[in-house]
Design a protein around this motif. Sequence first.
Motif, PDB file in Angstrom:
ATOM      1  N   ARG A  15       0.831  -1.207   0.000  1.00 21.17           N
ATOM      2  CA  ARG A  15       0.000   0.000   0.000  1.00 21.17           C
ATOM      3  C   ARG A  15       0.868   1.261   0.000  1.00 21.17           C
ATOM      4  NH1 ARG A  15      -4.787   0.652  -0.056  1.00 21.17           N
ATOM      5  NH2 ARG A  15      -5.359  -1.369   0.779  1.00 21.17           N
ATOM      6  N   GLU A  16       1.922   1.278   0.796  1.00 18.21           N
ATOM      7  CA  GLU A  16       2.784   2.465   0.855  1.00 18.21           C
ATOM      8  C   GLU A  16       3.466   2.724  -0.488  1.00 18.21           C
ATOM      9  OE1 GLU A  16       3.899   2.167   5.620  1.00 18.21           O
ATOM     10  OE2 GLU A  16       5.141   1.121   4.142  1.00 18.21           O
ATOM     11  N   ILE A  17       3.956   1.677  -1.112  1.00 15.91           N
ATOM     12  CA  ILE A  17       4.583   1.835  -2.424  1.00 15.91           C
ATOM     13  C   ILE A  17       3.540   2.254  -3.466  1.00 15.91           C
ATOM     14  CG2 ILE A  17       5.769   0.627  -4.310  1.00 15.91           C
ATOM     15  CD1 ILE A  17       7.610   1.222  -1.968  1.00 15.91           C
ATOM     16  N   HIS A  18       2.360   1.623  -3.404  1.00 16.74           N
ATOM     17  CA  HIS A  18       1.295   1.975  -4.354  1.00 16.74           C
ATOM     18  C   HIS A  18       0.915   3.442  -4.219  1.00 16.74           C
ATOM     19  CE1 HIS A  18      -2.957   2.468  -5.522  1.00 16.74           C
ATOM     20  NE2 HIS A  18      -2.490   1.896  -6.627  1.00 16.74           N
ATOM     21  N   GLU A  19       0.737   3.918  -3.007  1.00 23.59           N
ATOM     22  CA  GLU A  19       0.361   5.322  -2.802  1.00 23.59           C
ATOM     23  C   GLU A  19       1.428   6.261  -3.355  1.00 23.59           C
ATOM     24  OE1 GLU A  19      -0.427   5.590   1.395  1.00 23.59           O
ATOM     25  OE2 GLU A  19      -2.389   4.607   1.198  1.00 23.59           O
ATOM     26  N   GLU A  20       2.678   5.906  -3.170  1.00 25.57           N
ATOM     27  CA  GLU A  20       3.779   6.723  -3.685  1.00 25.57           C
ATOM     28  C   GLU A  20       3.765   6.753  -5.218  1.00 25.57           C
ATOM     29  OE1 GLU A  20       8.527   6.120  -3.632  1.00 25.57           O
ATOM     30  OE2 GLU A  20       7.544   5.966  -1.681  1.00 25.57           O
ATOM     31  N   LEU A  21       3.613   5.597  -5.828  1.00 22.32           N
ATOM     32  CA  LEU A  21       3.578   5.520  -7.296  1.00 22.32           C
ATOM     33  C   LEU A  21       2.333   6.193  -7.872  1.00 22.32           C
ATOM     34  CD1 LEU A  21       4.781   1.839  -7.765  1.00 22.32           C
ATOM     35  CD2 LEU A  21       6.028   3.911  -8.449  1.00 22.32           C
ATOM     36  N   GLU A  24       2.324   9.725  -8.969  1.00 24.68           N
ATOM     37  CA  GLU A  24       3.037  10.051 -10.203  1.00 24.68           C
ATOM     38  C   GLU A  24       2.347   9.546 -11.460  1.00 24.68           C
ATOM     39  OE1 GLU A  24       6.996   8.544  -9.750  1.00 24.68           O
ATOM     40  OE2 GLU A  24       7.179   9.431  -7.762  1.00 24.68           O
ATOM     41  N   ARG A  25       1.618   8.417 -11.341  1.00 23.91           N
ATOM     42  CA  ARG A  25       0.973   7.843 -12.523  1.00 23.91           C
ATOM     43  C   ARG A  25      -0.155   6.920 -12.085  1.00 23.91           C
ATOM     44  NH1 ARG A  25       5.980   4.683 -12.322  1.00 23.91           N
ATOM     45  NH2 ARG A  25       5.482   2.489 -12.162  1.00 23.91           N
ATOM     46  N   ASP A  26      -0.994   6.593 -13.042  1.00 17.72           N
ATOM     47  CA  ASP A  26      -2.097   5.677 -12.784  1.00 17.72           C
ATOM     48  C   ASP A  26      -1.546   4.251 -12.764  1.00 17.72           C
ATOM     49  OD1 ASP A  26      -4.738   4.859 -12.397  1.00 17.72           O
ATOM     50  OD2 ASP A  26      -5.062   4.620 -14.553  1.00 17.72           O
ATOM     51  N   ILE A  27      -1.654   3.582 -11.624  1.00 10.51           N
ATOM     52  CA  ILE A  27      -1.145   2.222 -11.489  1.00 10.51           C
ATOM     53  C   ILE A  27      -2.064   1.448 -10.554  1.00 10.51           C
ATOM     54  CG2 ILE A  27       0.447   2.844  -9.623  1.00 10.51           C
ATOM     55  CD1 ILE A  27       2.392   0.724 -10.863  1.00 10.51           C
ATOM     56  N   ALA A  28      -2.328   0.213 -10.910  1.00  9.53           N
ATOM     57  CA  ALA A  28      -3.229  -0.613 -10.100  1.00  9.53           C
ATOM     58  C   ALA A  28      -2.503  -1.158  -8.876  1.00  9.53           C
ATOM     59  CB  ALA A  28      -3.768  -1.771 -10.941  1.00  9.53           C
ATOM     60  N   TYR A  29      -3.219  -1.230  -7.791  1.00  7.05           N
ATOM     61  CA  TYR A  29      -2.686  -1.812  -6.557  1.00  7.05           C
ATOM     62  C   TYR A  29      -2.200  -3.238  -6.826  1.00  7.05           C
ATOM     63  CZ  TYR A  29      -2.500  -3.553  -1.774  1.00  7.05           C
ATOM     64  OH  TYR A  29      -2.080  -4.111  -0.592  1.00  7.05           O
ATOM     65  N   THR A  30      -2.973  -4.004  -7.598  1.00  4.91           N
ATOM     66  CA  THR A  30      -2.608  -5.399  -7.862  1.00  4.91           C
ATOM     67  C   THR A  30      -1.311  -5.515  -8.660  1.00  4.91           C
ATOM     68  OG1 THR A  30      -4.089  -5.407  -9.768  1.00  4.91           O
ATOM     69  CG2 THR A  30      -4.954  -6.303  -7.698  1.00  4.91           C
ATOM     70  N   THR A  31      -1.015  -4.520  -9.481  1.00  3.04           N
ATOM     71  CA  THR A  31       0.247  -4.522 -10.231  1.00  3.04           C
ATOM     72  C   THR A  31       1.420  -4.401  -9.269  1.00  3.04           C
ATOM     73  OG1 THR A  31      -0.805  -3.549 -12.165  1.00  3.04           O
ATOM     74  CG2 THR A  31       1.593  -3.311 -11.994  1.00  3.04           C
ATOM     75  N   VAL A  32       1.309  -3.492  -8.318  1.00  3.16           N
ATOM     76  CA  VAL A  32       2.370  -3.309  -7.321  1.00  3.16           C
ATOM     77  C   VAL A  32       2.489  -4.563  -6.462  1.00  3.16           C
ATOM     78  CG1 VAL A  32       3.170  -1.891  -5.387  1.00  3.16           C
ATOM     79  CG2 VAL A  32       2.000  -0.819  -7.321  1.00  3.16           C
ATOM     80  N   MET A  33       1.361  -5.120  -6.051  1.00  2.00           N
ATOM     81  CA  MET A  33       1.361  -6.323  -5.226  1.00  2.00           C
ATOM     82  C   MET A  33       2.024  -7.488  -5.962  1.00  2.00           C
ATOM     83  SD  MET A  33      -1.820  -8.231  -3.314  1.00  2.00           S
ATOM     84  CE  MET A  33      -2.657  -8.544  -4.858  1.00  2.00           C
ATOM     85  N   SER A  34       1.662  -7.679  -7.216  1.00  2.00           N
ATOM     86  CA  SER A  34       2.248  -8.771  -8.007  1.00  2.00           C
ATOM     87  C   SER A  34       3.746  -8.582  -8.194  1.00  2.00           C
ATOM     88  CB  SER A  34       1.580  -8.857  -9.380  1.00  2.00           C
ATOM     89  OG  SER A  34       0.230  -9.181  -9.240  1.00  2.00           O
ATOM     90  N   THR A  35       4.144  -7.358  -8.466  1.00  2.00           N
ATOM     91  CA  THR A  35       5.564  -7.070  -8.664  1.00  2.00           C
ATOM     92  C   THR A  35       6.364  -7.357  -7.401  1.00  2.00           C
ATOM     93  OG1 THR A  35       5.052  -5.399 -10.334  1.00  2.00           O
ATOM     94  CG2 THR A  35       7.227  -5.279  -9.291  1.00  2.00           C
ATOM     95  N   MET A  36       5.861  -6.911  -6.261  1.00  2.00           N
ATOM     96  CA  MET A  36       6.583  -7.134  -5.007  1.00  2.00           C
ATOM     97  C   MET A  36       6.591  -8.619  -4.644  1.00  2.00           C
ATOM     98  SD  MET A  36       5.635  -3.636  -2.951  1.00  2.00           S
ATOM     99  CE  MET A  36       6.711  -3.927  -1.548  1.00  2.00           C
ATOM    100  N   ASP A  37       5.509  -9.319  -4.932  1.00  2.00           N
ATOM    101  CA  ASP A  37       5.477 -10.762  -4.694  1.00  2.00           C
ATOM    102  C   ASP A  37       6.490 -11.475  -5.593  1.00  2.00           C
ATOM    103  OD1 ASP A  37       4.267 -13.144  -3.402  1.00  2.00           O
ATOM    104  OD2 ASP A  37       3.643 -13.584  -5.457  1.00  2.00           O
ATOM    105  N   ASN A  38       6.565 -11.073  -6.856  1.00  2.00           N
ATOM    106  CA  ASN A  38       7.552 -11.659  -7.768  1.00  2.00           C
ATOM    107  C   ASN A  38       8.977 -11.397  -7.294  1.00  2.00           C
ATOM    108  OD1 ASN A  38       5.617 -12.701  -9.509  1.00  2.00           O
ATOM    109  ND2 ASN A  38       5.661 -10.919 -10.861  1.00  2.00           N
ATOM    110  N   LEU A  39       9.235 -10.189  -6.840  1.00  2.00           N
ATOM    111  CA  LEU A  39      10.565  -9.862  -6.319  1.00  2.00           C
ATOM    112  C   LEU A  39      10.884 -10.698  -5.077  1.00  2.00           C
ATOM    113  CD1 LEU A  39      10.551  -6.001  -6.855  1.00  2.00           C
ATOM    114  CD2 LEU A  39      12.005  -7.678  -8.044  1.00  2.00           C
TER     115      LEU A  39
END
Length: 115
Positions: A15-21, A24-39
């Motif tokens: 959530r903190e990363i999503h709010e920061e992003l 700056e741009r339109d980005i889905a919460y699930t995109t950030v969640m998936s990316t962090m899970d992949n990392l």
Amino acid sequence: MDRLWDRDTDSTTVREIHEELARERDIAYTTVMSTMDNLHRKGWLARERAGKAYRYWPTLTREEHSARVMADALGAGGRADLVFSHFVELIGAEQSAGLRAALRGLAARRTPGLP
């Protein structure tokens, strides 16, 4: 990874990363969640449960990561002596001085009693 390395806190949530992003741009919460899970699955991030969410943190510092990238490039680049030669030609005076200082420090740690 830059977002996580640049934070003042030891760990962060999706959530903190999503709010920061999202500022700056339109980005889905699930995109950030998936990316962090992949990392996390790739070993770049560690995590621990914090209520219903996870708190994430990098497993390596930016500098440790950069060193691994450099080591990978050195291993894949042909003759190591030539790769080092070309590398030293490419870096600036300040970076060259830092490299010499790091090599002196490493030599001193490996050979006790050297100045």
